[in-house]
Motif scaffolding. Structure first.
Motif, PDB file in Angstrom:
ATOM      1  N   VAL A  24       0.855  -1.188   0.000  1.00  0.00           N
ATOM      2  CA  VAL A  24       0.000   0.000   0.000  1.00  0.00           C
ATOM      3  C   VAL A  24       0.887   1.233   0.000  1.00  0.00           C
ATOM      4  O   VAL A  24       1.762   1.380   0.854  1.00  0.00           O
ATOM      5  N   GLU A  25       0.670   2.113  -0.983  1.00  0.00           N
ATOM      6  CA  GLU A  25       1.370   3.395  -1.040  1.00  0.00           C
ATOM      7  C   GLU A  25       0.472   4.462  -0.433  1.00  0.00           C
ATOM      8  O   GLU A  25      -0.664   4.640  -0.865  1.00  0.00           O
ATOM      9  N   ASN A  26       0.972   5.170   0.575  1.00  0.00           N
ATOM     10  CA  ASN A  26       0.253   6.287   1.181  1.00  0.00           C
ATOM     11  C   ASN A  26       0.714   7.568   0.501  1.00  0.00           C
ATOM     12  O   ASN A  26       1.713   8.160   0.887  1.00  0.00           O
ATOM     13  N   ARG A  27      -0.018   7.974  -0.517  1.00  0.00           N
ATOM     14  CA  ARG A  27       0.367   9.146  -1.309  1.00  0.00           C
ATOM     15  C   ARG A  27      -0.057  10.425  -0.608  1.00  0.00           C
ATOM     16  O   ARG A  27      -1.171  10.502  -0.092  1.00  0.00           O
ATOM     17  N   PRO A  28       0.802  11.442  -0.608  1.00  0.00           N
ATOM     18  CA  PRO A  28       0.411  12.701   0.026  1.00  0.00           C
ATOM     19  C   PRO A  28      -0.732  13.376  -0.742  1.00  0.00           C
ATOM     20  O   PRO A  28      -0.720  13.415  -1.971  1.00  0.00           O
ATOM     21  N   GLN A  31      -5.582   9.490  -2.368  1.00  0.00           N
ATOM     22  CA  GLN A  31      -5.980   8.220  -1.772  1.00  0.00           C
ATOM     23  C   GLN A  31      -4.819   7.239  -1.786  1.00  0.00           C
ATOM     24  O   GLN A  31      -3.959   7.284  -2.663  1.00  0.00           O
ATOM     25  N   SER A  32      -4.804   6.347  -0.802  1.00  0.00           N
ATOM     26  CA  SER A  32      -3.800   5.286  -0.775  1.00  0.00           C
ATOM     27  C   SER A  32      -4.063   4.338  -1.934  1.00  0.00           C
ATOM     28  O   SER A  32      -5.199   4.131  -2.348  1.00  0.00           O
ATOM     29  N   ALA A  34      -3.378   0.443  -3.310  1.00  0.00           N
ATOM     30  CA  ALA A  34      -2.970  -0.912  -2.943  1.00  0.00           C
ATOM     31  C   ALA A  34      -2.582  -1.696  -4.192  1.00  0.00           C
ATOM     32  O   ALA A  34      -3.146  -1.494  -5.267  1.00  0.00           O
ATOM     33  N   VAL A  63       7.109   8.645  -1.036  1.00  0.00           N
ATOM     34  CA  VAL A  63       5.836   7.991  -0.735  1.00  0.00           C
ATOM     35  C   VAL A  63       6.103   6.884   0.275  1.00  0.00           C
ATOM     36  O   VAL A  63       7.006   6.069   0.091  1.00  0.00           O
ATOM     37  N   LYS A  64       5.331   6.872   1.345  1.00  0.00           N
ATOM     38  CA  LYS A  64       5.440   5.826   2.370  1.00  0.00           C
ATOM     39  C   LYS A  64       4.782   4.551   1.827  1.00  0.00           C
ATOM     40  O   LYS A  64       3.681   4.595   1.295  1.00  0.00           O
ATOM     41  N   ARG A  66       3.670   0.578   2.818  1.00  0.00           N
ATOM     42  CA  ARG A  66       3.458  -0.426   3.859  1.00  0.00           C
ATOM     43  C   ARG A  66       3.203  -1.758   3.175  1.00  0.00           C
ATOM     44  O   ARG A  66       2.728  -1.804   2.040  1.00  0.00           O
TER      45      ARG A  66
END
Length: 89
Positions: A24-28, A31-32, A34, A63-64, A66
């Motif tokens: 999962v990319e948490n985009r600034p 929306q995230s 997957a 980009v974080k 998880r």
């Protein structure tokens, strides 16, 4: 060492149901996103531990990322995880 490796040891559909590998990319300011990585027995996936660079309209940004596994609905899922770390820090 910004990467980890996961090697699938069980066969989906035979040993377990469900249990898909998910990134999962948490985009600034968005929306995230997957991404499901389908793995069979013996397959490996190399994935980032924390941050990845992405190109934007105003240049590059971080980009974080998880990782995880969806719910195992039945059976047993076995995976070998290899975590690299920098011991020289």
């Amino acid at each position: 060492f910004p990467f980890q490796v996961a090697v699938q040891l069980s066969e989906p559909g035979e040993d377990f149901e469900g249990g898909e590998f998910v990134l999962v990319e948490n985009r600034p300011r968005a929306q995230s996103a997957a991404c499901v990585v389908p793995l069979r027995r013996g397959d490996a996936v190399v994935f980032p531990c924390d941050l990845v660079p992405r190109a934007g309209v105003r240049g590059w940004y971080r980009v974080k990322v998880r990782h995880g596994v969806s719910e195992v609905r039945s059976g047993v899922r076995r995976t070998l995880g290899i975590i690299f770390h920098g011991a020289s820090r």
